[in-house]
Scaffold this motif. Structure first.
Motif, short mmCIF file in Angstrom:
data_model
loop_
_atom_site.label_atom_id
_atom_site.label_comp_id
_atom_site.label_asym_id
_atom_site.label_seq_id
_atom_site.Cartn_x
_atom_site.Cartn_y
_atom_site.Cartn_z
N UNK A 1 -6.35 9.31 -7.10
CA UNK A 1 -5.60 8.11 -6.75
C UNK A 1 -6.58 7.09 -6.16
N UNK A 2 -6.81 6.01 -6.89
CA UNK A 2 -7.78 4.99 -6.49
C UNK A 2 -7.15 4.06 -5.47
N UNK A 3 -7.83 3.86 -4.32
CA UNK A 3 -7.34 2.94 -3.28
C UNK A 3 -8.55 2.17 -2.75
N UNK A 4 -8.96 1.16 -3.55
CA UNK A 4 -10.22 0.48 -3.33
C UNK A 4 -10.09 -0.85 -2.60
N UNK A 5 -8.99 -1.54 -2.77
CA UNK A 5 -8.90 -2.92 -2.33
C UNK A 5 -9.22 -3.85 -3.48
N UNK B 1 -3.36 3.19 -6.23
CA UNK B 1 -2.73 2.88 -4.95
C UNK B 1 -3.26 1.52 -4.52
N UNK B 2 -2.54 0.44 -4.81
CA UNK B 2 -3.04 -0.90 -4.48
C UNK B 2 -2.66 -1.35 -3.08
N UNK B 3 -2.19 -0.43 -2.26
CA UNK B 3 -1.69 -0.78 -0.94
C UNK B 3 -2.76 -0.60 0.15
N UNK C 1 3.74 2.17 -1.47
CA UNK C 1 4.60 2.35 -0.31
C UNK C 1 5.66 1.26 -0.36
N UNK C 2 6.91 1.68 -0.50
CA UNK C 2 7.99 0.71 -0.68
C UNK C 2 9.27 1.25 -0.08
N UNK C 3 10.21 0.34 0.16
CA UNK C 3 11.48 0.71 0.77
C UNK C 3 12.62 -0.04 0.08
#
Length: 411
Positions: free
Chosen positions: A281-285, A311-313, A356-358
């Motif tokens: 899961x890539x979360x780089x910014x 993961x763009x969060x 991450x969402x609601x």
């Protein structure tokens, strides 16, 4: 924080002791009462499995189809679950959110979507610092409701191992609610909702390792566990735990990861190169997503059939002038677009999206007419989440590209 942890499964009858996995482990709480923590581990080991091996195996089969390009994955839900929001009505809203987002993703991807919730176990959070100062008082940082309370008082922030049992009960409520909704065992895609969470607290996860009945072990607290940037050290307990499991597993990687580190993780977590077994899961910014390219090329060159998720969060979290954590919708979408291009160019498999969402009426991320401010609509227990309208805008950008002559790795 403790720098070592026992997985605790020696208490479970019929399960091979995993004491060989007792080794340094980051992000573990310091329980004030060690005897009480031991009693909680023993109690967890006697509880029935939250998910069954047959379910886990079925998800593994679906993720193998993702590896073949037949399906894609949406993984969404709370940053940290609130145990008070695990009832039937709460879970129904979360399932409806996954439906809405999954339908949008299906249109963009042109293929069916596997729906996975950050659900029924996402109660613990890794943190950058062990303490924070609130109104001049130095306090242990909030580590999720599985460890301590969010209220800025010494009493609330005191780690309490009894919370592990409370959160397991909340997870069980969520799973029962899914089953009552017809979204649990026996339900078929696209209606089925699978559960996932970060396998962070070894005092919680270790005692819930169970035998598969086929000569191996699986983690019965979730269908699909993952580990994060702060716990992916190859020699530490989190990686060693996931390496022993029959579950499909995932690992987050960020801009500081090297190709050598990622290849070592692949070798440990998927030595047999089984399609669908391992997801990265890539979360780089948004500004650093280009650094993903050499990792994808290295993994592809080594023949590992990993799934790449975006993961763009987490790489786009900033603080405003008051110290409030926010995420800007433009940055989230820019990272997603960059991810799709980078992975396609490097020959990887764009498997899906992790956000991450609601479904609640919240204002925690900036954009789409929302300006986050402290108040009743900023309700997250930890990091800012997309509201449903913002999540729809992000998922609508899931339109994987293909490059002629560039094929993902196959075993």
């Amino acid at each position: 924080m403790s720098d070592s942890a026992s997985l605790g499964v020696r208490h479970q009858p019929g399960v091979e002791p995993l004491t060989a996995l007792t080794r340094p482990a980051a992000q573990q709480p310091e329980w004030p009462d060690g005897d009480r923590a031991g009693s909680v581990r023993s109690a967890l080991a006697t509880r029935p499995p939250l998910v069954r091996w047959e379910e886990v195996r079925e998800l593994g089969t679906l993720l193998a189809r993702v590896a073949e390009g037949e399906l894609c994955v949406l993984q969404a839900g709370d940053c940290a679950e609130d145990p008070a929001e695990c009832g039937a009505a709460d879970v129904a809203l979360k399932a409806e959110m996954l439906d809405v987002l999954g339908d949008i993703m299906r249109v963009g991807a042109g293929r069916p979507v596997v729906r996975v919730g950050r659900l029924a176990g996402q109660f613990a959070k890794p943190r950058s610092r062990a303490h924070e100062t609130v109104d001049g008082v130095r306090l242990p940082v909030f580590r999720g409701p599985m460890v301590n309370g969010p209220e800025p008082t010494p009493e609330a922030r005191r780690p309490n191992p009894a919370r592990l049992l409370d959160c397991r009960a909340s997870a069980e409520r969520s799973l029962r609610a899914l089953e009552a909704l017809g979204r649990g065992p026996g339900c078929h895609p696209p209606e089925r909702v699978w559960t996932s969470h970060e396998a962070l607290l070894l005092d919680y996860e270790g005692p819930q390792v169970r035998p598969t009945g086929e000569g191996g072990h699986y983690l019965s607290s979730a269908h699909w566990p993952w580990i994060g940037e702060r716990t992916r050290q190859p020699g530490n307990a989190h990686v060693r735990l996931l390496a022993r499991l029959g579950n499909p597993v995932a690992c987050k990687v960020g801009p500081e990861a090297t190709a050598e580190e990622v290849l070592e993780l692949c070798a440990l977590l998927d030595p047999r190169r089984v399609p669908g077994r391992l997801t990265l899961i890539a979360r780089f910014g948004a500004g650093a997503i280009g650094r993903l390219a050499p990792l994808v090329r290295a993994v592809r060159g080594a023949g590992h059939p990993v799934l790449w998720m975006c993961d763009p969060m987490h790489g786009n979290t900033v603080a405003d002038g008051t110290g409030l954590k926010i995420r800007h919708l433009d940055a989230v979408m820019n990272e997603l677009r960059g991810f799709l291009t980078v992975v396609a160019d490097a020959g990887g498999r764009c498997a899906g999206l992790h956000i991450e969402s609601s479904p609640l009426d919240i204002s925690e991320c900036a954009g789409a007419g929302v300006t986050p401010v402290r108040g009743p609509r900023y309700r997250t227990l930890c990091d800012p989440r997309l509201n449903l309208m913002q999540a729809v805008a992000v998922v609508a950008h899931w339109q994987p590209v293909t490059r002629p002559g560039v094929q993902p790795a196959v075993p």
